[in-house]
Motif scaffolding. Structure first.
Motif, PDB file in Angstrom:
ATOM      1  N   MET A   1      -3.258   7.495   0.692  1.00 29.02           N
ATOM      2  CA  MET A   1      -3.132   6.945  -0.656  1.00 29.02           C
ATOM      3  C   MET A   1      -2.905   5.434  -0.570  1.00 29.02           C
ATOM      4  N   SER A   2      -3.568   4.674  -1.408  1.00 31.47           N
ATOM      5  CA  SER A   2      -3.470   3.219  -1.353  1.00 31.47           C
ATOM      6  C   SER A   2      -2.110   2.726  -1.821  1.00 31.47           C
ATOM      7  N   ASP A   3      -1.779   1.501  -1.408  1.00 30.77           N
ATOM      8  CA  ASP A   3      -0.544   0.867  -1.826  1.00 30.77           C
ATOM      9  C   ASP A   3      -0.488   0.766  -3.349  1.00 30.77           C
ATOM     10  N   ALA A   4      -1.606   0.392  -3.964  1.00 29.67           N
ATOM     11  CA  ALA A   4      -1.641   0.245  -5.418  1.00 29.67           C
ATOM     12  C   ALA A   4      -1.368   1.566  -6.126  1.00 29.67           C
ATOM     13  N   LYS A   5      -1.941   2.667  -5.618  1.00 25.50           N
ATOM     14  CA  LYS A   5      -1.725   3.982  -6.239  1.00 25.50           C
ATOM     15  C   LYS A   5      -0.276   4.429  -6.071  1.00 25.50           C
ATOM     16  N   LEU A   6       0.313   4.178  -4.916  1.00 21.81           N
ATOM     17  CA  LEU A   6       1.715   4.530  -4.713  1.00 21.81           C
ATOM     18  C   LEU A   6       2.605   3.772  -5.696  1.00 21.81           C
ATOM     19  N   ARG A   7       2.299   2.499  -5.908  1.00 24.14           N
ATOM     20  CA  ARG A   7       3.080   1.711  -6.861  1.00 24.14           C
ATOM     21  C   ARG A   7       2.980   2.300  -8.273  1.00 24.14           C
TER      22      ARG A   7
END
Length: 214
Positions: A1-7
């Motif tokens: 999962m991308s950093d942006a999606k985790l945020r």
């Protein structure tokens, strides 16, 4: 999962819990393991109802703060879970009312604070250790959690609130919700001698779903 999606996910679940009254004001905090081995963490003094994805605290794989606002002061708690329970992907800490109330009752079992009232309390939360009172942010909280040797995925901090670790953020949120609802049931049923799950029933659950219950 991308950093942006985790945020985005951190902000979504934080707001969900805040809007449902599971934690209020600037209380509660979340951390999530990133694909590179670092952490995304909610900032200190922030409301879980209005987090900014871009301002979440970012740590690298060596535990260095490399971006975003200053992290929650409860980092010792989060770090202790990641250190002692392999496979931890997220940690959630709230000040949810019923769990805090349960932590303050003198007859709450410190080795198993959450009574096994429902199968999902056993399946999603497991045994919950009650830790003594510490000042918020005290590194001794992390030491107390390490003292459990990774045997508990959830703890109650006396007069403070619950902390839950799980494989990912969604699972940690679901476990936290189950903990709070079971604490609410336990308080509603006090003085009514409820029929909790028997050891035999718990044993069947443990065997069927390969649960950690010791």
């Amino acid at each position: 999962m991308s950093d942006a999606k985790l945020r985005e996910d951190i902000c979504f679940w934080a707001a969900s819990m805040f809007n449902r009254g599971l934690t209020g004001g600037a209380s509660g905090n979340i951390s999530v393991r990133t694909p590179d081995g670092g952490l995304l963490v909610t900032p200190t003094g922030s409301s879980m109802g209005r987090l900014d994805p871009a301002r979440l605290s970012r740590f690298d794989a060596d535990g260095r703060h490399i971006g975003g606002d200053a992290p929650t002061k409860e980092m010792p708690l989060h770090a202790a879970f990641y250190e002692t329970r392999t496979g931890t992907g997220a940690v959630v800490h709230l000040h949810s009312t019923h769990s805090v109330a349960l932590s303050m009752l003198p007859d709450t079992d410190p080795d198993n604070a959450l009574p096994p009232l429902t199968p999902y309390a056993v399946m999603r939360v497991g045994k919950v250790a009650l830790l003594p009172f510490f000042l918020p942010g005290d590194a001794a909280m992390g030491d107390a959690l390490r003292g459990l040797g990774g045997k508990r995925a959830a703890v109650l901090l006396a007069n403070h609130g619950p902390v839950v670790a799980s494989k990912d953020l969604e699972a940690a949120v679901f476990a936290m919700e189950e903990l709070e609802e079971t604490a609410k049931l336990a308080l509603l049923l006090r003085g009514h001698t409820p029929r909790a799950l028997t050891q035999a029933q718990i044993g069947v659950l443990v065997q069927k779903f390969d649960l950690d219950w010791d």
